[in-house]
Scaffold this motif. Structure first.
Motif, short mmCIF file in Angstrom:
data_model
loop_
_atom_site.label_atom_id
_atom_site.label_comp_id
_atom_site.label_asym_id
_atom_site.label_seq_id
_atom_site.Cartn_x
_atom_site.Cartn_y
_atom_site.Cartn_z
N ILE A 189 -4.36 -30.96 9.20
CA ILE A 189 -5.66 -30.77 8.29
C ILE A 189 -4.87 -31.27 6.47
O ILE A 189 -5.67 -31.76 5.80
N ASP A 190 -3.50 -31.04 6.80
CA ASP A 190 -2.56 -31.26 4.89
C ASP A 190 -1.49 -31.10 5.33
O ASP A 190 -0.50 -30.50 6.31
N SER A 191 -0.78 -31.85 4.16
CA SER A 191 0.10 -31.05 4.71
C SER A 191 1.10 -31.44 2.66
O SER A 191 0.30 -31.88 2.21
N SER A 192 2.26 -30.49 2.64
CA SER A 192 2.58 -30.32 0.98
C SER A 192 4.02 -30.66 1.48
O SER A 192 5.17 -29.91 1.80
N GLY A 193 4.10 -31.50 0.60
CA GLY A 193 5.79 -31.99 0.09
C GLY A 193 6.37 -31.57 -1.05
O GLY A 193 4.87 -31.05 -2.11
N PRO A 194 7.87 -31.90 -1.46
CA PRO A 194 7.34 -30.57 -2.89
C PRO A 194 7.26 -31.95 -4.28
O PRO A 194 7.38 -32.81 -3.65
N LEU A 195 7.52 -31.21 -4.93
CA LEU A 195 6.93 -31.41 -6.13
C LEU A 195 7.25 -32.89 -6.93
O LEU A 195 7.02 -33.68 -7.80
N ALA A 248 10.83 -24.50 3.21
CA ALA A 248 10.39 -25.53 3.69
C ALA A 248 10.62 -26.99 2.78
O ALA A 248 10.08 -26.74 2.11
N ASP A 249 11.17 -28.05 2.95
CA ASP A 249 10.91 -29.08 3.11
C ASP A 249 8.85 -29.98 2.86
O ASP A 249 8.95 -30.92 2.29
N ARG A 250 8.69 -29.71 3.78
CA ARG A 250 7.28 -29.92 3.91
C ARG A 250 6.67 -29.36 5.21
O ARG A 250 7.22 -28.19 5.22
N VAL A 251 5.32 -29.03 4.50
CA VAL A 251 4.36 -27.82 4.54
C VAL A 251 3.40 -28.37 5.46
O VAL A 251 2.62 -29.46 4.85
N PHE A 261 0.12 -28.07 7.57
CA PHE A 261 -1.27 -26.84 7.55
C PHE A 261 -1.89 -27.18 8.99
O PHE A 261 -2.82 -28.54 9.02
N ARG A 297 -5.61 -26.92 11.73
CA ARG A 297 -6.54 -26.48 11.92
C ARG A 297 -7.07 -26.09 13.32
O ARG A 297 -7.32 -27.40 12.99
N MET A 350 1.31 -24.17 8.88
CA MET A 350 0.93 -23.10 8.98
C MET A 350 -0.15 -22.98 9.16
O MET A 350 -0.74 -23.88 9.52
N ALA A 377 7.09 -19.99 3.94
CA ALA A 377 7.18 -21.84 4.49
C ALA A 377 7.68 -22.56 3.10
O ALA A 377 8.03 -23.66 2.76
#
Lengths: 239, 196
Positions: free
Chosen positions: A222-228, A210-213, A215, A217, A40, A207
Motif C-alpha cells: 500500500i505504500d513505501s518509504s525511501g530515505p528523505l 532499511a533503505d526502503r520500507v 508497507f 496490508r 512492515m 525498519a
C-alpha cells in the motif's frame, strides 16, 4: 545494476474454492545489491508468505520470483536447492541452530552439505563468525550462548560463503533492544558490503535500518518509504 | 524544557560566556536544537535578575562570563528532581488531527494514518542513519547518541499508536457491519413469536 531479487506480480492463494485465502495479491518488488528493504505490516498481511516465496521455500500461484535473474518456478528441484544453499541466506526469529553442533559447525553445515571440504567449510565458518564478532565462541554449543549470541551465529550461517541475498524474518524478535540493535548492525554491514537484504518486521525501529520500507496490508503493497535524502535537513526541521 | 535550565546545567560545569554556552548547548543536544545568541543573552539576563547566575568581570577578549549562584544551583537541583508534567508539553497535533479525521465526512482515515506512518518511518530511517554515522565518528559522544535514541523511541511510539488506531478502527468497522445488516428488515421468526 542487476536486481538480486525480483517479484513480478506475485500472487499466493492458500486453499481453494470457498476456503481460498489470498495471502499475496499482485506484489511487485525488487531488491538490489547493497540495498536493505524492510517489509512492515500487521499479522496476516502476507509478510512471511512474501519472504518464503523470495527464498524459494514456497511457490507462487501467480507471477514470478527471480533470484539473480533466474525464475525460481522454472528451476528443477536440484537447481532450486542449490540456489537456496549457495545464494540465499535465511535468518529466522527462533535461530534454528542445531543444538548438538558447535557455533562453527552450525555455520559450516550449509557449505558441507553443498559438497565443500570440511576444512574449507570450517575456514569459511570462522571468517563468518569473525564478521559477527563471535570468533572467540566458535567452539561453544548453542545452549552455552546468550540469545543475542545465538542469533549472531544464525546470521553468520546465513552469510557464510557467497550469499548474495539475505532474508530475515523478525530476526530480533526475542532479543532486548541493545542486542537486537547489534544484530541489525551486522545485517546492515553485510548489506553495505554488497549483499541484498529483505527484512520482515513489525517493529518500526528495526525498519529504520532499511533503505526502503514497504508497507503490506491484506497481501497488497500500500505504500513505501525511501530515505528523505539528508539526515541533516531533518535535524534542522526538528530544531 | 526551558532554555533557562539548560544554561544553568551548563554553568554548573564552570563559568562560561554567551558564545561558549551556545556551543556547549548545541553540542549536548547534537544540533537537534539550535539557539541564537540573542536567546542566550536574554535568558542570561533573566537568570541574573532572578539571582540564579552572577556576571563576572569581562575577560581580555571583552567577553563576560557568568557563574551559577547557590540559588541557581538549588533551582537546577529542583528541576532535575521534578518529573516533567505531561501538561507542560504542547498539545498533540496528531491525536487532534486523527480525532477530527474520524468525525469529518469524506476523510479517508486510513490514508491519514498511513501517510503519517510513512513519514514516521522515514524519520526513523534518517535517525538510524545518523546514529550509525555517529557511532563510526565518535564512540564517546554519549549524550548526543541518547538524544538520538530519544527521537527514535518517540517516533516508534507514534508509529505503534498509529498501528493501534488502525487496528481498532478496523475491528470496530468489522463489528459494526453485522450490526448494520441485522437492522435490515428481514422478518425474524423469534421476534414474531415475541409479538404474539
Amino acid at each position: 545494476m542487476t536486481d538480486v531479487l525480483e517479484l513480478r506480480d506475485v500472487h499466493r492463494t492458500h486453499g481453494d474454492g470457498a476456503n481460498a485465502v489470498q495471502a499475496l495479491r499482485g506484489v511487485t518488488l525488487t531488491v538490489r545489491p547493497g540495498e536493505l528493504v524492510a517489509i512492515m505490516g500487521p499479522s496476516g498481511s502476507g509478510k512471511s508468505t512474501l519472504l518464503n516465496l523470495a527464498g524459494g521455500l514456497d511457490r507462487p500461484t501467480g507471477g514470478e520470483v527471480l533470484v539473480e535473474g533466474a525464475s525460481l518456478g522454472t528451476l528443477s528441484h536440484r537447481r532450486l536447492s542449490a540456489v537456496r544453499r549457495r545464494t540465499i541466506g535465511y535468518v529466522f526469529q527462533d535461530f534454528n541452530l542445531l543444538p548438538s553442533l558447535t557455533a562453527a559447525e552450525n555455520v559450516a553445515l550449509p557449505l558441507e552439505l553443498d559438497g565443500k571440504s570440511i576444512r574449507a567449510a570450517r575456514r569459511a565458518a570462522l571468517a563468518a563468525l569473525t564478521e559477527v564478532d563471535l570468533a572467540d565462541l566458535a567452539h561453544r554449543f548453542p545452549d552455552e550462548m546468550s540469545g543475542g549470541q545465538q542469533q549472531r551465529v544464525a546470521i553468520a550461517r546465513a552469510l557464510v560463503g557467497e550469499r548474495r541475498l539475505v532474508l530475515a524474518d523478525e530476526p530480533t524478535g526475542a532479543l532486548d533492544s541493545q542486542t537486537g540493535e547489534a544484530v541489525l548492525r551486522v545485517l546492515r554491514e553485510r548489506v553495505d558490503a554488497g549483499a541484498a537484504g529483505l527484512l520482515v518486521t513489525h517493529e518500526a525501529r528495526h525498519a529504520g535500518w532499511a533503505d526502503r520500507v514497504i508497507f503490506l496490508r491484506d497481501g497488497v503493497i500500500i505504500d513505501s518509504s525511501g530515505p528523505l535524502g539528508s539526515a541533516d535537513d531533518l535535524l534542522e526541521r526538528t530544531s | 524544557m526551558s532554555i533557562r535550565h539548560g544554561l544553568l546545567a551548563l554553568l554548573e560545569r564552570g563559568p562560561m560566556y554567551g558564545y561558549q554556552l551556545r556551543a556547549a548547548f548545541e553540542e549536548s543536544v547534537g544540533g537537534t536544537w539550535s539557539l541564537n545568541i540573542g536567546q542566550v543573552y536574554t535568558t542570561l539576563s533573566r537568570l541574573e535578575r532572578d539571582e540564579f547566575v552572577l556576571p563576572l568581570p569581562e575577560n581580555d577578549g571583552g567577553q563576560r562570563p557568568y557563574e551559577i549562584t547557590g540559588t541557581g544551583r538549588a533551582e537546577l537541583a529542583r528541576w532535575f528532581a521534578t518529573p516533567i508534567e505531561r501538561t507542560d508539553r504542547p498539545r498533540d497535533e496528531l491525536a487532534i488531527k486523527l480525532a477530527l479525521a474520524m468525525t469529518t465526512p469524506g476523510v479517508d482515515v486510513a490514508a491519514v494514518v498511513q501517510s503519517q506512518r510513512t513519514a514516521g518511518v522515514r524519520a526513523l530511517q534518517e535517525y538510524t542513519r545518523l546514529k550509525t554515522r555517529q557511532d563510526k565518528q565518535a564512540q564517546d559522544d554519549l549524550s548526543w547518541l541518547l538524544v538520538l535514541d530519544a527521537m527514535i523511541f518517540q517516533c516508534e511510539a507514534e508509529i505503534r499508536w498509529l498501528d493501534h488506531c488502525e487496528a481498532t478502527i478496523l475491528r470496530r468497522t468489522r463489528t459494526a457491519r453485522p450490526a448494520e445488516q441485522a437492522q435490515t428488515p428481514e422478518p425474524h421468526p423469534v421476534r414474531k413469536e415475541a409479538r404474539r
